[in-house]
Design a protein around this motif. Sequence first.
Motif, PDB file in Angstrom:
ATOM      1  N   HIS A   1     -90.689 -61.756 -76.405  1.00 42.67           N
ATOM      2  CA  HIS A   1     -90.867 -62.408 -77.710  1.00 42.67           C
ATOM      3  C   HIS A   1     -91.488 -61.434 -78.710  1.00 42.67           C
ATOM      4  O   HIS A   1     -92.450 -60.739 -78.398  1.00 42.67           O
ATOM      5  N   CYS A   2     -90.950 -61.427 -79.919  1.00 35.79           N
ATOM      6  CA  CYS A   2     -91.559 -60.696 -81.034  1.00 35.79           C
ATOM      7  C   CYS A   2     -92.358 -61.721 -81.842  1.00 35.79           C
ATOM      8  O   CYS A   2     -91.797 -62.716 -82.308  1.00 35.79           O
ATOM      9  N   VAL A   3     -93.644 -61.479 -81.983  1.00 34.35           N
ATOM     10  CA  VAL A   3     -94.543 -62.446 -82.606  1.00 34.35           C
ATOM     11  C   VAL A   3     -95.116 -61.837 -83.889  1.00 34.35           C
ATOM     12  O   VAL A   3     -95.667 -60.729 -83.853  1.00 34.35           O
TER      13      VAL A   3
ATOM     14  N   VAL B   1     -98.681 -58.401 -70.471  1.00 29.56           N
ATOM     15  CA  VAL B   1     -99.739 -59.202 -71.086  1.00 29.56           C
ATOM     16  C   VAL B   1     -99.615 -60.686 -70.733  1.00 29.56           C
ATOM     17  O   VAL B   1    -100.618 -61.364 -70.533  1.00 29.56           O
ATOM     18  N   LEU B   2     -98.399 -61.200 -70.628  1.00 25.13           N
ATOM     19  CA  LEU B   2     -98.241 -62.619 -70.307  1.00 25.13           C
ATOM     20  C   LEU B   2     -98.696 -62.914 -68.879  1.00 25.13           C
ATOM     21  O   LEU B   2     -99.332 -63.935 -68.626  1.00 25.13           O
TER      22      LEU B   2
ATOM     23  N   GLU C   1     -94.204 -73.635 -71.195  1.00 28.62           N
ATOM     24  CA  GLU C   1     -94.680 -74.798 -71.954  1.00 28.62           C
ATOM     25  C   GLU C   1     -95.212 -74.406 -73.335  1.00 28.62           C
ATOM     26  O   GLU C   1     -95.785 -75.226 -74.041  1.00 28.62           O
ATOM     27  N   VAL C   2     -95.054 -73.117 -73.711  1.00 27.31           N
ATOM     28  CA  VAL C   2     -95.663 -72.579 -74.929  1.00 27.31           C
ATOM     29  C   VAL C   2     -94.596 -71.988 -75.848  1.00 27.31           C
ATOM     30  O   VAL C   2     -93.670 -71.321 -75.392  1.00 27.31           O
ATOM     31  N   THR C   3     -94.747 -72.247 -77.156  1.00 24.19           N
ATOM     32  CA  THR C   3     -93.913 -71.620 -78.188  1.00 24.19           C
ATOM     33  C   THR C   3     -94.834 -70.817 -79.096  1.00 24.19           C
ATOM     34  O   THR C   3     -95.721 -71.367 -79.748  1.00 24.19           O
ATOM     35  N   PHE C   4     -94.646 -69.504 -79.109  1.00 23.75           N
ATOM     36  CA  PHE C   4     -95.506 -68.632 -79.900  1.00 23.75           C
ATOM     37  C   PHE C   4     -95.282 -68.854 -81.390  1.00 23.75           C
ATOM     38  O   PHE C   4     -94.141 -68.941 -81.839  1.00 23.75           O
TER      39      PHE C   4
END
Length: 161
Positions: free
Chosen positions: A35-37, A69-70, A105-108
């Motif tokens: 993911h790019c945040v 990191v995750l 369960e997470v959306t950045f």
Amino acid sequence: MMKKLWASYYDAEFGQIRNESNHWTLEQYAVLGDHCVPICVDFEQGQIGELSSLQREAIRQALALPSDVLSITAPLVLQNYNVYREMIGDEEMPQLANPIQVWDEVTFSYIYVPPHVEYDLHIPTFKLIAECDWEKEHGLEVRFRSGVADDADQIGETGRV
């Protein structure tokens, strides 16, 4: 006299920083897994372009997060998930066998770099802001200090030492 509203600012180190939806957002993104945040900042004392040395270091750390990191952060987030699960007694919330599953369960949303004049005066700090399936109203906030996640709670609840 009208106050000038800035739409963007160029920073010599981080490039273009745009004002989008009341957030100052860097052109560069942090990478969390696949993911790019976006990285959002509040300038020190409200002055456009005034990033403190601690904010700069926090941004550098967010941009340099390790590829795992995750995995590293999952146990901390899973602890928040399990506390919430027990607190509300929700039998529909699945018991997660592997901590890394918590990220399903997470959306950045974005990484937030606050003005360090407000808190953490000596430690580069940023927060991962996200939506989470177990607490849709308040979401998830994971605080990183010196590049390491040390707290996960609902948005607005972190800050314990």
